[in-house]
Design a protein around this motif. Sequence first.
Motif, PDB file in Angstrom:
ATOM      1  N   VAL A 109       0.844  -1.204   0.000  1.00  0.00           N
ATOM      2  CA  VAL A 109       0.000   0.000   0.000  1.00  0.00           C
ATOM      3  C   VAL A 109       0.878   1.253   0.000  1.00  0.00           C
ATOM      4  N   SER A 110       1.898   1.272   0.866  1.00  0.00           N
ATOM      5  CA  SER A 110       2.770   2.445   0.952  1.00  0.00           C
ATOM      6  C   SER A 110       3.571   2.629  -0.330  1.00  0.00           C
ATOM      7  N   TYR A 111       4.044   1.524  -0.939  1.00  0.00           N
ATOM      8  CA  TYR A 111       4.825   1.626  -2.175  1.00  0.00           C
ATOM      9  C   TYR A 111       3.968   2.129  -3.331  1.00  0.00           C
ATOM     10  N   ILE A 112       2.765   1.600  -3.452  1.00  0.00           N
ATOM     11  CA  ILE A 112       1.876   2.039  -4.529  1.00  0.00           C
ATOM     12  C   ILE A 112       1.460   3.487  -4.324  1.00  0.00           C
ATOM     13  N   ASP A 113       1.155   3.847  -3.075  1.00  0.00           N
ATOM     14  CA  ASP A 113       0.740   5.212  -2.758  1.00  0.00           C
ATOM     15  C   ASP A 113       1.824   6.228  -3.133  1.00  0.00           C
ATOM     16  N   GLU A 114       3.044   5.981  -2.671  1.00  0.00           N
ATOM     17  CA  GLU A 114       4.136   6.919  -2.928  1.00  0.00           C
ATOM     18  C   GLU A 114       4.700   6.771  -4.334  1.00  0.00           C
ATOM     19  N   GLY A 115       4.834   5.526  -4.802  1.00  0.00           N
ATOM     20  CA  GLY A 115       5.410   5.296  -6.122  1.00  0.00           C
ATOM     21  C   GLY A 115       4.566   5.867  -7.243  1.00  0.00           C
ATOM     22  N   SER A 116       3.255   5.690  -7.174  1.00  0.00           N
ATOM     23  CA  SER A 116       2.383   6.219  -8.226  1.00  0.00           C
ATOM     24  C   SER A 116       2.328   7.742  -8.184  1.00  0.00           C
ATOM     25  N   ALA A 117       2.436   8.322  -6.975  1.00  0.00           N
ATOM     26  CA  ALA A 117       2.468   9.788  -6.865  1.00  0.00           C
ATOM     27  C   ALA A 117       3.723  10.346  -7.532  1.00  0.00           C
ATOM     28  N   LEU A 118       4.862   9.681  -7.312  1.00  0.00           N
ATOM     29  CA  LEU A 118       6.108  10.098  -7.962  1.00  0.00           C
ATOM     30  C   LEU A 118       6.037   9.876  -9.470  1.00  0.00           C
ATOM     31  N   PHE A 119       5.426   8.767  -9.879  1.00  0.00           N
ATOM     32  CA  PHE A 119       5.261   8.467 -11.300  1.00  0.00           C
ATOM     33  C   PHE A 119       4.406   9.537 -11.977  1.00  0.00           C
ATOM     34  N   SER A 120       3.328   9.932 -11.322  1.00  0.00           N
ATOM     35  CA  SER A 120       2.448  10.973 -11.863  1.00  0.00           C
ATOM     36  C   SER A 120       3.180  12.311 -11.975  1.00  0.00           C
ATOM     37  N   LYS A 121       3.976  12.603 -10.944  1.00  0.00           N
ATOM     38  CA  LYS A 121       4.743  13.846 -10.948  1.00  0.00           C
ATOM     39  C   LYS A 121       5.776  13.847 -12.072  1.00  0.00           C
ATOM     40  N   SER A 126       7.787  15.759 -17.297  1.00  0.00           N
ATOM     41  CA  SER A 126       8.474  15.442 -18.548  1.00  0.00           C
ATOM     42  C   SER A 126       7.593  15.541 -19.790  1.00  0.00           C
ATOM     43  N   MET A 127       6.277  15.215 -19.644  1.00  0.00           N
ATOM     44  CA  MET A 127       5.422  15.154 -20.821  1.00  0.00           C
ATOM     45  C   MET A 127       4.173  16.026 -20.722  1.00  0.00           C
ATOM     46  N   GLY A 128       3.972  16.657 -19.573  1.00  0.00           N
ATOM     47  CA  GLY A 128       2.821  17.533 -19.419  1.00  0.00           C
ATOM     48  C   GLY A 128       1.526  16.818 -19.098  1.00  0.00           C
ATOM     49  N   PHE A 129       1.571  15.476 -18.907  1.00  0.00           N
ATOM     50  CA  PHE A 129       0.361  14.722 -18.546  1.00  0.00           C
ATOM     51  C   PHE A 129       0.020  14.962 -17.084  1.00  0.00           C
ATOM     52  N   ASN A 130      -1.267  15.094 -16.806  1.00  0.00           N
ATOM     53  CA  ASN A 130      -1.721  15.269 -15.430  1.00  0.00           C
ATOM     54  C   ASN A 130      -2.721  14.166 -15.106  1.00  0.00           C
ATOM     55  N   LEU A 131      -2.222  13.060 -14.541  1.00  0.00           N
ATOM     56  CA  LEU A 131      -3.073  11.914 -14.237  1.00  0.00           C
ATOM     57  C   LEU A 131      -3.722  12.053 -12.862  1.00  0.00           C
ATOM     58  N   SER A 136      -2.989   6.939 -12.206  1.00  0.00           N
ATOM     59  CA  SER A 136      -1.560   6.752 -11.936  1.00  0.00           C
ATOM     60  C   SER A 136      -1.324   5.489 -11.107  1.00  0.00           C
ATOM     61  N   ASN A 137      -2.205   5.216 -10.135  1.00  0.00           N
ATOM     62  CA  ASN A 137      -2.084   3.996  -9.339  1.00  0.00           C
ATOM     63  C   ASN A 137      -2.205   2.746 -10.214  1.00  0.00           C
ATOM     64  N   CYS A 138      -3.179   2.744 -11.113  1.00  0.00           N
ATOM     65  CA  CYS A 138      -3.423   1.582 -11.975  1.00  0.00           C
ATOM     66  C   CYS A 138      -2.259   1.346 -12.937  1.00  0.00           C
ATOM     67  N   ILE A 139      -1.776   2.402 -13.581  1.00  0.00           N
ATOM     68  CA  ILE A 139      -0.682   2.251 -14.555  1.00  0.00           C
ATOM     69  C   ILE A 139       0.585   1.785 -13.865  1.00  0.00           C
ATOM     70  N   PHE A 140       0.910   2.410 -12.733  1.00  0.00           N
ATOM     71  CA  PHE A 140       2.121   2.063 -11.985  1.00  0.00           C
ATOM     72  C   PHE A 140       2.071   0.603 -11.527  1.00  0.00           C
ATOM     73  N   THR A 141       0.938   0.191 -10.971  1.00  0.00           N
ATOM     74  CA  THR A 141       0.793  -1.174 -10.457  1.00  0.00           C
ATOM     75  C   THR A 141       0.805  -2.193 -11.581  1.00  0.00           C
ATOM     76  N   PHE A 142       0.121  -1.895 -12.682  1.00  0.00           N
ATOM     77  CA  PHE A 142       0.049  -2.824 -13.810  1.00  0.00           C
ATOM     78  C   PHE A 142       1.430  -3.069 -14.414  1.00  0.00           C
ATOM     79  N   ALA A 143       2.238  -2.005 -14.546  1.00  0.00           N
ATOM     80  CA  ALA A 143       3.560  -2.119 -15.171  1.00  0.00           C
ATOM     81  C   ALA A 143       4.457  -3.083 -14.403  1.00  0.00           C
ATOM     82  N   PHE A 144       4.481  -2.940 -13.067  1.00  0.00           N
ATOM     83  CA  PHE A 144       5.373  -3.789 -12.280  1.00  0.00           C
ATOM     84  C   PHE A 144       4.744  -5.135 -11.951  1.00  0.00           C
TER      85      PHE A 144
END
Length: 406
Positions: A109-121, A126-131, A136-144
Amino acid sequence: MTEIKDSFYEKEESDQSLLSAIFLISGTCIGAGMLALPFVTSIAGFYPSVISGFICWLFMMVTGLLFLETTLWLPDGANVLSITKTFLGKSGEMIAGVTFLFLYYCLLVSYIDEGSALFSKLLEFSMGFNLNTYASNCIFTFAFGLMVLWGTKLVSHINWLFVLALGTSYALLIGTGSQTVESSNLGKADWRLWIFAAPTLFSAYGYHNIIPTLSTYMKRDAKKLRLAIIIGTTIPFVVYTLWQWVVMGSISAENLAFAVDNNLRSYDILASITHNPWIGVFGGSFAIFAIITSLLGVSLSMVDFLGDGLGIKRSGFRRIVLCLLVFVPPLLFATYNPGIFIQAIGIAGGIGESILNGIIPISMFWIGKYHLNKESSFSLPGGRISLTLLMLFTIFIMGLEIYHLI
């Protein structure tokens, strides 16, 4: 000549396996827990935090060696549930199972919470996307989740790249941040509070979950597995100490308290105070790589744990089911409870780690060594006295976390 060549290649492969094991242990330890350390240790000061960090490192290294020994007493493929059932019976197996799920779901829970927030940032920068949080949680979790689905060998190879990236960003962060360290900030100390960070430090040294997986990966080579544990846990101790030195030496305790109250990241406030944006860049890079390496180690062991407990083969379609069981619950919890990072880390370390990686391995080693008379090539100095002291320390840390929660 052929025999010499085969021997050379076997040694080279063995050395690579040892390095992979060291990196996997270090990578599993150096994760989200490290980002919370300056916040929870700042109340005591730098020097008291180094002492508590050393004690917690030593404790977690020793209990890891104890757990390794109990793992090697059983046939290859045994995991947490089957190991605890052998030494602690059905009730021990149940306690271990519930605690394992509680601990590692908290960490995920803590890794997904913080990791997806950093991924979104990172995407926004870098690309101007605002998820939004859900996307961001779904994309981050699905990738790993896909990486873990592929298996241990792929994770081991990918982990090399992430650990190298982690080391590079960490070196740049420490090198840049060290220029702003002031001895006046480091000199402040309240020794009465030196041990209060121990629950979070426990979660920062959590790696025991991957020991059964590593024992299979390294063909149950006890000597190299012990070496991997000793080196693999020593690296995080050095990394954590330098990180706290930079953050606590550059930011006053008052500003760190402000960061906690306002859910700020330590490297962001460090960049703001020092007016050096590169600290924020290096800190963000380090943070996301640290979370990824921990996420991979924890989720990989969760797949093996659930496969062992449910009696499901860890391949084919069944592995997909196991990966869904590992990733979907923490994904949902992190999505509906954003910002739970620091609280989840503290609870995981103070209660989950204390039971699963403290009380249980100590108890199993005691029973195996002194009641079942298992032969062991590992000898703990002090024997029963040392095991008793380790158990009392574990109970004390659990009490601290319960006090924090109350």
